[in-house]
Design a protein around this motif. Sequence first.
Motif, PDB file in Angstrom:
ATOM      1  N   CYS A 158       1.340   4.019  -3.732  1.00 54.40           N
ATOM      2  CA  CYS A 158       0.793   5.376  -3.614  1.00 54.40           C
ATOM      3  C   CYS A 158       1.571   6.338  -4.501  1.00 54.40           C
ATOM      4  CB  CYS A 158       0.845   5.850  -2.163  1.00 54.40           C
ATOM      5  SG  CYS A 158       0.239   7.544  -1.954  1.00 54.40           S
ATOM      6  N   CYS A 169      -4.002   2.137  -2.959  1.00 56.32           N
ATOM      7  CA  CYS A 169      -3.593   1.418  -1.752  1.00 56.32           C
ATOM      8  C   CYS A 169      -4.650   0.401  -1.346  1.00 56.32           C
ATOM      9  CB  CYS A 169      -3.322   2.417  -0.621  1.00 56.32           C
ATOM     10  SG  CYS A 169      -4.742   3.482  -0.205  1.00 56.32           S
ATOM     11  N   CYS A 186       0.830  -1.205   0.000  1.00 52.34           N
ATOM     12  CA  CYS A 186       0.000   0.000   0.000  1.00 52.34           C
ATOM     13  C   CYS A 186       0.868   1.261   0.000  1.00 52.34           C
ATOM     14  CB  CYS A 186      -0.951   0.007   1.191  1.00 52.34           C
ATOM     15  SG  CYS A 186      -0.140  -0.142   2.794  1.00 52.34           S
TER      16      CYS A 186
END
Length: 320
Positions: free
Chosen positions: A249, A271, A245
């Motif tokens: 991003c 994410c 995650c």
Amino acid sequence: MTSFQRKRIFYQGGFFILFIFAPIFDLLRFDLIAGHLIVFGQPWTLGLDDYLAGKIDNAQMSLNILLRVIVPALLVAATVLGVAWRWGRLYCGWLCPHFSVVETINQLVRKASGKQSIWDKKPGPAWHPDGTPAPTDRRYWLLSLPFALAFAFLWAVALLTYLLPPAEVYGNLFNGTLTRNQGLFIGVGTAALFAEFTLARHLFCRYACAVGMFQSLAWMSNRRAMVVGYQRERARDCASCPSFCDHVCPMRLKPRTIKRLMFACTQCGQCIDACHSVQRNNPNGSLLTWIDGQKALQADGSQGLLASESAAQKSRAIPL
């Protein structure tokens, strides 16, 4: 790619095309030669020439300023900030032509180096969240740099068409007869944008974009706004995950944190999709989900408790 991301790319692509072609079809541009806006093919003037010629009085001129400048500006600002207040920086993540370029170059740089930005300290995982390999190939640098230059040039030309008649700009460009000022604008704009696309893509979005900053301020003012929620009580399920995650991003944020540290979140949802892929065989599902309303209020920097509940617990803990 999930259907959510395909939909987002569809909106981004459509708005990017609109950004390029809007001045060509006179949908919106400011003509420096004519000295006024053109909106949907019609001149959008204040009537200054008529005012100077005495054809309209002070009251009419004031009304023109109110209806043609102040009211439209307030409506646009109210719409953008109203959407941001409830859902966050949707314009950035779903429409902004700059952010679509950021994400495109990010992916090319990741394929070339394993990192989405040269400022990342170390490469991301060698596989995708779905378990498939994510090999790197330095030959992608041969695509990422030309892409950044091409996008910078396209942006510089498009921005110039918002100020000068597009037919003149493109005609001079194709015929190699750009004026000195036109060539200077495109040259300087291309150089500046190339440097930004290459070195400071997400940094510009996070710290220098006024549109993004005001959206973030509106979003932060609403503790019930939509936000990425993290189930802290299931943190053990993250043990086998190399922080996918974080790595996906595009703004280089860390989603498993409180809202205040996600100030620049563009609500792209990458994410959440990454976590969903990693936890696809987990009966409890993803640890990251969209939350809003009461759930967002509970997760807003108070360790999952409402302020009133926290106060109540503290009062019960104090012996009388």
